[in-house]
Structures are given as structure tokens and as C-alpha cells.
Design a protein around this motif. Structure first.
Motif: not given
Lengths: 292, 254, 339
Positions: A98, A100-101, A104-105, A108, A112, A224, C63, C65, C124, C246, C250, C253, C257, C289-290, C293, C296-297
Motif C-alpha cells: 500500500t 508503494l501505491a 506511486t500516487i 506522479n 503532473i 532508498m 516480494i 521490488l 529494491l 523502478s 512497481t 507488482i 497483484l 502511472m497515477l 497507483g 494498486l491502492l
């Protein structure tokens, strides 16, 4: 030259240390690897930049607003995404994915809204330099170092000396027992996320000032590097994260100067992997044995 | 009589804390041995040391005269130790049948390549191991559940499946860690029947158990642990009268 | 609904697979548009890549990454050997597989001491190191400029250059991998791997050398990704480090998933949906990509195991057939009793 690079390394490292402390605190309380920490770092820096640009002046005030905004985002991340998972008792790995999600959000969304190019980060004024021996050190560096030191001291006081901090430590040790003792675990968790995000925002803004530029990919790489720092120090240990952050900052500065600047970003991961192979628990961490 | 297991001076220290001290034990072929003691007496630690999950600090474990101290758990398993766990550790998302077939791992030999090619010998071996696994399930009265996921079984059956899985490794000695824990009366009764059956089949078994009635009923010899040390050994009758044991369980009378 | 659908899938498995295969074979002859062709080929390729991650993350439960790194290693190995050293395609592909597998082996070594999170963090870091090497080792990889004009694959005098040839090449690889993966999962080896995922301590106590099986899975998954990378390089003609960032890991994954970890149909669903969906809503390309995300959420909130997560069709099939037979028997008995 050596002294000067050492001070440069420590300046960068202190910022890593702040982010790593935030990461390690969340891990300590929730056993959660927060992969969104680096993204929040970049987001915080962008907040400061935007507010500062909008307010035309008042850097400290902008910074304060940005810190509050980032802390709010941090709390929302937990409330909107992670809280439900915890309540359902989902597997820990779900929490990590989560984050990670969320990373990503956030990344991005930042791209944007603000574009993926590097944005200049204007300093409020020319701070000037001072000479320490024959090393030229920016006054800004001194300010950054001192303010981070102050933050770490205040934070340590909060955590180790106040009732609130003790509730936090108790929650980290055993959330159920903490709850039985009347500690509002969810409040503690929210607070931890808020502190973690605020620290990331402060460090992001300082790095922005220091480099006079900010871009979104910085978040990923800082994210990281700060895992590396936290793991090096022993995940869950706050002093460990502090030392780990400084070590990573110093080593990467020296590598960039004396070996190759291309290796600069890779070195943190080499450290990370080597540490994990030799002493997985890190310098300050304790070995955990699974109960059979 | 030939002793199949000989433990000498087994000691386990965790960071200064002595969890087991100088345990000696011999086990004869075909006997059912009980290990009892209050919580924290080091019983499970003893099993973990025997099966190599946490190798002992000192001491020696000989199985059929061969020193197996400190070797890797999967090799110890192939030498003839099989165990169940106090907190059930089944492969929850595998079927009951597949759980037992995992137990047959070292009795089968299909290599990765042969499995990918699905050679005739692999198919034959698969059919045979399925048959073997079903026999074991029948023995434990689990064959009706063969295609259920292990995690979906009721508690008592999960404990029984752990025994089935352990039996599949064809062990010299079966280690049961609190097999009756959490079971209701009927389930305990069934379990007693199963262990009786295993005894008749000639299995050598070491049982850790808290249920005194259960253990007095089934075991020929008992070892009593307290604070990591063996405080008594003998037949159930002898143990019942042993002063040290009574003290360990009831506390010193003032 | 979900349950009945899975039951249907399980019982009519062969028929459905046949139908899909016929569809996959006929499809390229109906496509006129180059762009859609490319999409079809990329979908197949992503399915294959997701299968490799699914083996590692779903079947073994580790998992990763940084999985895209193996794909990158395969792509660069194949490209450099085929372009600079005139390796024949089969040799370049074998080398791509071997080099990726070697890195997979290296990455598996920490499993001796680490598990869970720590290992995830290592993956990672590994992915990041590989990407930085791709960018910075300019004399070998030309860094951010990338490598252009990669020779087309040629197998024993037969050159692959048209879209349709690439499509069938990938389809063959995919069919083979699917068959082999199903065999793997349902074999002695597969059971050992799944047991390791489910409970490594119990697996060891049952005589399974968990280190051996973990290493095996890392090597196979890396080799598959390496092969996929070799294909990708020769198909697209151009590679640069941005293809191996990376966020691609994602994306992988998310694909694994969404379809469902550990299930053999999962990769098909996840990869196809997430390759085609953003293309269908072109206005959303910028937000691609958004969107991933958010997807995935949502998966994690609603169904953390993914659509087909934890579903083993063979198990479902076995159970359904067994129950059918049993009810038939009891019905017969009942009929006898009535007589």
C-alpha cells in the motif's frame, strides 16, 4: 579539502538522518516498511517551494506551513489507506505494498502538478561562507546542521522523557498491552506519521535550499538511501537511524569526490546490501528470533 | 533392547539465559515417552534442539548411533525425526493431501527437469506418493477431507493433519508437541485412539503434553522438566509419587 | 458469483484454454493497425514477465521490488552481444538467460540469512544498482543515450522481422512457459516451494532444503525475465535505462497483484488489463502511472490477494469432482435402500 568534504557529507547526512528517523519511527510503531517516505520528502520540498514562491519572502513561515501541510498528508496516508488494513488485520506485506501505491500516487501527482523537470529552489538570501581552517563552509550549512541538531534533541526529549513519547515506545513494544494501559494507539500512530512526514518535509526543504534545486526523482533516491541508513543503524532504533544517515551521507560524498560521481547514488545500496549480509540487525539493532 | 536415541548433556543457552541444562535421555525402539513440566520448563526448546531448528549450545544427540548434533533441520528430518508444532504450523493454503505429500518429500526423488518433462517415472512416482499419502490419511481418518485446504479444517483435525504430515516422512521417532492442546473431550479421545494405533504399528513417540490424564494413560515412561533441567524420570506411577515433581507443580509447601 | 465463476473455470479448464489459444492464434490475422499489433505483442510480453514475478512473489512468497533489473540485464546482454560481437540470436538469448540467472543466483544468496522485509529491501537496492550501472557504464551501455539499431532475431537462417512473426515468437514462449509453470507448481518441487512460502520452519522440519528451493526460484524467475528482456530489445530495436526504472518494477507488482498472487491465471488477467486499459482511455495517458497507483491502492483495500489470489484451479477442480462423486455414491446408496 578533506575537512570541507567531511562537513559537506555531514550536512547531507544530517538530512538523511532526519528522514531515516521518521522511517524508523513508523517501522518501530507499526512494523511497517514505509516505501512512501521518500515521496513525502519530495512532496514536502515542493510544498515549501510553492508556498515560498507564492508568499514572496518569509521563508521560515513558508517552511512552517509546508511542514504542517506535509504532516497532514502523512496522517491522511495512514487514515485513508493503512488504517483500514490494520483494522482488518491484513498481512504486513499488504501494508508495505500500500505504501508503494501511495509512493506511486504522490510521485506522479507531483509530476503532473509541478512537472518532471528539475525546479530551481531559490535561497531567501546569499548566506555567505566562513572559513574553518582552510575549509570554506557555507553559513547555510551551519544553519542546517544546527537546526537539525536542535530538532533531533527536541525529538529525543519528546520520545524518551515525556509521557507522550513513552506511550509511543510502549505502543512500539506491544500495541495490545499499550491499548489495555489506556493509550490511544491510533492517536499515537497518527502522531508518528505526522512527525515522520514533518521530518521528511524539513529535510526536503533543507536539501532544496542546499542544492538550490529540487526534482521528484530525488524523493525516490532519498527514500532508498534512508532505508539504507535506517537498516545500517538497525531498523527501529532512533539513534541508529541518526548515525546511519550521517554515515551514508559522508560515505557517498567521499565516494563522489574521490572515486566517481556516477557511483555516488549506488554506494548507499552497496552499504545496505553488505550490512544486511554481515549484520542484518544493523549496528544498534537486536536480533529477533522467531518463536516456534 | 537397542536404544534408538541417545541424548547426552544437552544444554541450550540464549544470551546468558539457560533454557536447557545438561539433559540426558535414552529412547528405546517402540516406546512412548512423555515429557512433562510446567510452562517455560524447556520442553519445546528440547524439541527444537533435537530437530535442529535451534541447534543446542552443548551436548550430543545420537540417532541410531549417528551423531546428528547441530546439522540442518532438513537433514535431521531425513535422518528420522519428524515433529508437530505447539502452535499448528500447517501449509494452510495447500490441500490436506498436498500437506501430506510435502511430508513425502525425501521419500520421492523427481528432479525439477524430470517434473517439467513429466517423464513416465515422474508420473509413476506422483501416483505412488498420492496413494501413500491417502493411506496415511485413511490411517488418521482424514481421507474425506483430502481436497480441503488445510487452513479451513477445524482445529482438532488440523492437529491430526500435522501428525499425518509428520508420519509421511517415515520417521524413526515422532515428536508430538502438545498434540491435545485446545482439543475438546471427544477430540482428545480420538487422539488417544490414534496414538494407540501408532503404537501398535511400532512407532517410537515422544510426547510433550499438559493434559496429565492423557499422558499418564498413554506413556510408559515420563521425563519431568523444570527450569530447563530434568528433575525426574520414571513410570507414571513413580512420577506421581515423586516429591520433586509434586513440588515443581504445586510449589513448595510452607 | 466469484465462487461459481471459479468453479466453472476449474471444470471447463481444457475447453477454455483451447478457446483462448484459438483466439490468440486467429487474432494477429485480424489486426490491421500497427499500433494495436504492438499492443498485442507487448501484452504477451508483459504476461510472460508477470509470470516470472508471480513465481517469485506469488508461489515462493518473496516480494521483489527490483524484478525489472533482470529484464534489463537480459536486454543489455542480448543487445551488446548481438550488436557488438555478432552473436547468433540463439547464443545471445542463451547468454541473456544465463547472465540474468547468475544475477538471480547472487540475489538469492542473502536468503541464507535474510527473509521477509530485509530481503525485499535488498531487491529494491539491487534494482537500483543495476539501473545506475546501466546509466553510468557508458562505454558498455552508452548510458542514457541508449542503444539503437539492435539486430533482429534470426533462428537458423529464419529471420524474425514482421509484427506477426514477433507475435508468434512470443506466443510460443508464453505457451511453453505456461505449460512448464503449471507442471512445476504441481510437482514435488512445486509443493516444496509452496510449503516454503506457507511456513518455512515447518517445511524444513519436513525435510525440505528451503535454501535450495528459494535459490532455484530466484534463478528461474531471473532467467525468465532475462529472456523476456532479450526479446524486448530485439523487438523494439532500441533500449535505454528508462525502460528499466523502478516504476516498471512497481508496474509488474501491480500486474501480478491485480491478477492474483500465486495463481497461474493471475498474470494473464493483470498484464492484459493493465497493458490495454490505459491505451483505451487515451486522455488518461498522462495519468497512466497515477492510475496504476490508484489501482494498486484499491486492490490492497478491497482484495489484497488480487482477483484470483490464492485460487489454485487444480485444487478447486479436485474438490468439485470429489464432491460430485461422493454425492453420486450417496444417491446410489439411497436408491438401493429404497429398493
Amino acid at each position: 579539502m578533506f575537512i570541507q568534504q567531511l562537513i559537506n557529507g555531514i550536512t547531507i547526512g544530517c538530512n538523511y538522518a532526519l528522514v531515516a528517523i521518521g522511517f524508523t519511527m513508523v517501522f518501530g510503531v507499526l512494523r511497517l516498511v514505509n516505501l512512501a517516505n521518500g515521496s513525502i520528502f519530495a512532496l514536502g520540498a515542493f510544498f515549501t517551494l510553492i508556498i515560498y514562491t507564492a508568499m514572496q519572502g518569509h521563508f521560515l513561515l513558508s517552511l512552517l506551513c509546508a511542514i504542517l501541510a506535509t504532516a497532514f498528508v502523512g496522517v491522511m496516508v495512514d487514515r485513508l489507506a493503512l488504517y483500514r488494513l490494520r483494522k482488518k488485520g491484513a498481512a504486513r506485506v499488504s501494508g508495505m505494498i500500500t505504501t508503494l501505491a501511495i509512493a506511486t500516487i504522490i510521485d506522479n501527482a507531483v509530476i503532473i502538478l509541478f512537472g518532471s523537470q528539475t525546479r530551481p529552489f531559490k535561497r531567501p538570501k546569499d548566506f555567505g561562507n566562513i572559513l574553518i581552517g582552510d575549509a570554506v563552509v557555507g553559513k547555510l550549512q551551519i544553519y542546517i546542521l544546527l537546526s537539525i541538531l536542535a530538532i533531533v534533541l527536541i525529538l529525543s526529549y519528546l520520545i524518551y522523557k515525556t509521557k507522550l513519547g513513552k506511550s509511543m515506545l510502549a505502543t512500539a513494544q506491544d500495541p495490545e498491552a499499550a491499548m489495555l494501559m489506556g493509550i490511544s494507539v491510533n492517536r499515537i500512530i497518527s502522531l508518528t506519521f505526522a512527525i515522520s512526514a514533518a521530518l521528511a518535509c524539513f529535510a526536503g526543504s533543507m536539501i532544496g535550499l542546499y542544492y538550490q534545486a529540487i526534482d521528484v526523482t530525488l524523493g525516490t533516491s532519498i527514500g532508498m538511501k534512508t532505508f539504507a541508513a535506517a537498516v545500517l543503524g538497525g531498523v527501529g532504533s532512533i539513534p541508529g537511524a541518526f548515525v546511519g544517515g550521517i554515515v551514508v551521507g559522508v560515505i557517498e560524498t567521499f565516494v563522489a569526490v574521490y572515486l566517481s560521481s556516477g557511483l555516488r547514488d549506488a554506494i548507499a545500496f552497496f552499504i545496505l546490501i553488505v550490512v544486511l549480509l554481515i549484520k542484518p540487525a544493523g549496528i544498534f539493532g537486536k536480533k529477533v528470533v522467531e518463536k516456534v | 533392547m537397542s536404544s534408538i536415541l541417545k541424548v547426552t548433556g544437552l544444554t541450550q543457552v540464549f544470551g546468558g539465559l539457560v533454557a536447557l541444562s545438561d539433559i540426558n535421555m535414552t529412547v528405546e525402539q517402540g516406546e512412548i515417552l512423555g515429557v512433562i513440566g510446567p510452562n517455560g520448563a524447556g520442553k519445546t526448546t528440547f524439541f527444537n534442539a533435537l530437530t535442529g531448528i535451534i541447534p543446542p549450545t552443548r551436548g550430543k544427540i545420537e540417532l541410531m548411533g549417528e551423531d546428528i548434533t547441530g546439522i540442518k533441520p532438513h537433514i535431521i528430518s531425513s535422518k528420522g525425526f519428524a515433529r508437530t508444532f505447539q502452535n499448528i504450523r500447517l501449509f494452510k493454503k495447500m490441500t490436506v493431501l498436498d500437506n501430506v505429500m510435502v511430508g513425502l518429500h525425501n521419500k520421492t526423488h523427481a528432479s525439477l527437469l524430470a517434473s517439467l518433462l513429466k517423464t513416465r517415472s515422474v508420473r509413476k512416482e506422483e501416483a505412488e506418493s498420492e496413494k501413500k499419502a491417502l493411506e496415511i490419511l485413511q490411517l488418521l481418518d482424514l481421507d474425506d477431507f483430502r481436497y480441503e485446504l488445510a487452513g479451513s479444517l477445524p482445529y482438532g483435525l488440523q492437529r491430526r493433519l500435522e501428525i499425518a504430515r509428520a508420519l509421511a516422512t517415515d520417521p524413526l521417532i515422532l515428536l508430538l508437541d502438545e498434540p491435545a492442546a485446545g482439543m475438546n473431550e471427544q477430540e482428545t479421545e480420538d487422539l488417544l485412539g490414534i496414538i494407540q494405533k501408532l503404537k501398535e504399528l511400532g512407532y517410537t513417540i515422544i510426547i510433550i503434553e499438559h493434559d496429565m490424564k492423557f499422558i499418564m494413560n498413554i506413556c510408559e515412561r515420563l521425563y519431568v522438566f523444570n527450569h530447563g533441567a530434568k528433575i525426574a524420570e520414571g513410570t507414571p506411577e513413580e512420577i506421581k509419587k515423586n516429591a520433586a515433581v509434586i513440588e515443581a507443580y504445586l510449589g513448595k509447601e510452607s | 458469483m466469484h465462487r461459481r465463476f471459479i468453479g466453472f473455470l476449474a471444470l471447463k479448464q481444457k475447453f477454455i484454454i483451447l478457446l483462448l489459444l484459438v483466439f490468440a492464434i486467429v487474432l494477429p490475422f485480424t489486426i490491421k493497425n500497427q499500433y494495436i499489433f504492438r499492443l498485442a505483442i507487448l501484452s504477451l510480453q508483459w504476461i510472460f514477465l508477470t509470470q516470472s514475478l508471480n513465481l517469485l512473489a506469488g508461489v515462493l512468497g518473496q516480494i521483489s521490488l527490483g524484478h525489472i533489473a533482470f529484464y534489463g540485464i537480459g536486454a543489455y546482454t542480448c543487445t551488446i552481444l548481438a550488436k557488438n560481437y555478432d552473436f547468433p540470436t540463439w547464443a545471445a538469448w542463451l547468454a541473456a538467460i544465463a547472465v540474468s540467472a547468475l544475477f538471480g543466483f547472487a540475489l538469492a544468496l542473502p536468503t541464507l540469512r535474510l527473509s521477509g522485509y530485509y530481503l525485499t529491501i535488498v531487491t529494491l537496492g539491487f534494482g537500483e544498482i543495476i539501473r545506475l550501472i546501466e546509466i553510468n557504464w557508458v562505454s558498455l551501455t552508452r548510458g542514457p543515450l541508449g542503444i539503437l539499431n539492435i539486430p533482429k532475431p534470426e533462428f537458423f537462417g529464419y529471420q524474425i522481422k514482421s509484427n506477426i512473426q514477433f507475435y508468434f515468437l512470443m506466443l510460443i514462449i508464453l505457451v511453453l512457459s505456461t505449460v512448464l509453470l503449471c507442471r512445476l507448481v504441481n510437482s514435488r518441487t512445486g509443493r516444496a516451494i509452496v510449503a516454503t512460502r506457507e511456513d518455512s520452519i515447518a517445511a524444513e522440519a519436513m525435510g525440505i532444503n528451503i535454501f535450495k528451493y528459494k535459490t532455484m526460484v530466484f534463478v528461474i524467475a531471473a532467467a525468465m525475465a532475462g529472456l523476456c528482456g532479450a526479446f524486448f530489445a530485439q523487438y523494439t530495436n532500441y533500449i535505454d535505462p528508462t525502460s528499466f526504472k523502478s516504476d516498471q518494477s512497481t508496474l509488474l507488482i501491480i500486474m501480478a497483484l491485480l491478477g492474483g498472487m500465486g495463481s497461474q491465471i493471475g498474470p494473464f488477467i493483470g498484464a492484459i488489463v493493465l497493458t490495454i486499459l490505459p491505451e483505451m482511455i487515451r486522455e488518461l495517458m498522462e495519468y497512466r502511472m497515477l492510475l496504476y497507483g490508484v489501482v494498486l491502492l484499491l486492490i490492497m483495500q478491497v482484495r489484497p490477494d488480487g482477483l484470483m489470489g490464492g485460487v489454485n484451479l487444480r485444487y478447486v477442480r479436485q474438490k468439485l469432482l470429489f464432491e460430485k462423486e461422493r454425492s453420486k455414491k450417496t444417491a446410489e446408496k439411497g436408491a438401493e435402500a429404497e429398493l
